[in-house]
Scaffold this active site. Sequence first.
Site, PDB file in Angstrom:
ATOM      1  N   LYS A  80       0.843  -1.195   0.000  1.00  0.00           N
ATOM      2  CA  LYS A  80       0.000   0.000   0.000  1.00  0.00           C
ATOM      3  C   LYS A  80       0.879   1.245   0.000  1.00  0.00           C
ATOM      4  CE  LYS A  80      -3.804   2.100   2.683  1.00  0.00           C
ATOM      5  NZ  LYS A  80      -4.696   1.913   3.848  1.00  0.00           N
ATOM      6  N   SER A 155      -9.529   1.980   3.180  1.00  0.00           N
ATOM      7  CA  SER A 155      -8.699   2.725   2.258  1.00  0.00           C
ATOM      8  C   SER A 155      -7.680   1.884   1.487  1.00  0.00           C
ATOM      9  CB  SER A 155      -7.945   3.820   3.021  1.00  0.00           C
ATOM     10  OG  SER A 155      -7.047   3.243   3.964  1.00  0.00           O
ATOM     11  N   SER A 179      -9.796  -0.201   7.374  1.00  0.00           N
ATOM     12  CA  SER A 179      -9.297  -0.038   6.003  1.00  0.00           C
ATOM     13  C   SER A 179      -8.634  -1.257   5.390  1.00  0.00           C
ATOM     14  CB  SER A 179      -8.314   1.133   5.950  1.00  0.00           C
ATOM     15  OG  SER A 179      -8.999   2.353   6.147  1.00  0.00           O
TER      16      SER A 179
END
Length: 465
Positions: A80, A155, A179
């Site tokens: 990420k 997210s 997330s």
Amino acid sequence: MKDIHWLSAAEIGAAYRKQQLSPVEVVRALLNRIAVHDKKLNAFIRVDTEFALESARLAEKEIAAGRGLGPLHGVPVGIKDIIDVAGMPTTCHSKIRLDHMAGADAEVVARLRAGGAIILGKMALHEFAIGGPAFDLPFPPARNPWNVNCHPGGSSSGSGAAVAGGLLPLALGTDTGGSIRNPAASCGIVGLKPTYGAVSRRGVFPLAFTLDHLGPMARSVQDAALLMDAIAGHDAQDPGSVPAPRSEYGRMLHRGVRGLRVGFVRHFHETDLTADPDMAAGLEEAVRVLKGEGAEICDVRLPKLQEIAGVQRVIFQAESWAIHDNWLRERPGDYCQATRIRLLAGAFLSAGDLLHAQQRRSAMIRAVGDSFDEVDVLLVANAMDPACRIDDPAENARTYPRQARSPFNLTGHPALAVMTGLSKSGMPLSMQLVGRMHDEATLFRVAAAFERAAQWYMRRPPTFA
């Protein structure tokens, strides 16, 4: 051998050991698939093609020479883009950080490299892990492989989309209010928010320090446990890191659930919030399956969902404002609208608000902890609704807060998202399993038993199958 892109990390490692497959073959196959399919998914911000191939060639030589570094040696992983990878930008999917070049690996990346894993690239996310699906950013939002017109959750959106779409077997995500578990739910994969402090966050751009977690995302429970093995452990340079005995997280995957006590927190989705009927049916089916496998099921009550989530929200808003206040004053127009609105809420909180929230937090940690006097694991709703269209801001605004994930960021207990079925519209359904502090192994045990019995983890998005 089935298509390389659908092989699990465990299967890839086994194939290497039997000399049926090489790291170079795997990386090339995934790079080819990314070139074809990521135009539709936007899961990657940056693919590190040359270094991934160089790493694969090195791994191939080491494995052939009998110098294997562990079960993830030669296995590709996505990172990420809020997590530092040396020599690559850490953009946080934001205009504000476009030129930020990481000078060193985050601790989790260093641990992955030490185990021989191959960093394939940086994954898309909601801006600064808070903004939501947005079209006013330097990179397009990731999309859901089950329906590219729908959001993939966030997210850790690119991580979830890439794993579910067969672009890579493993990815790292972060989780401050759900997330990891949100994209795991929306994309039909496995995602773990570990116990607070179990995984180092050094080298990860923070969102809310006392709520931030980092964890694995995978298509199977076994793979999630393997990735957790690689990244977990105390880090003396992370003030939030917690010393805990190291153990193999997947050590109980084959033990089944007979005799385990599972507490069903049904009031979260029946009375506190009313879940979509398909989502509620998926939870009931999960209970039925686990009962059929020998688990003992009982109902458990926790504090009301809105109360726990409200306390988490105050702490989240206060801490995230403290991180972003200078940029918000100096460069407000460089944030996307959704991020700016969510962050600005923290400017209106007082020190008293934060103090009272922290006091309530202690009581809620005790309440969740006390529930494990009667049960071994909690079964809890994840999202209350399947993923909606990505280009429908009103529906995104309505459904994103309808979830039961943020309570366990507040309390720090480990929470694992697992697919429970498909909605009538063909979108994934999901549950959470929540455990005692540092007892991720029992969560993996229960999830593996459910996975074997229900087989949902074998389903693939039709367009990408």
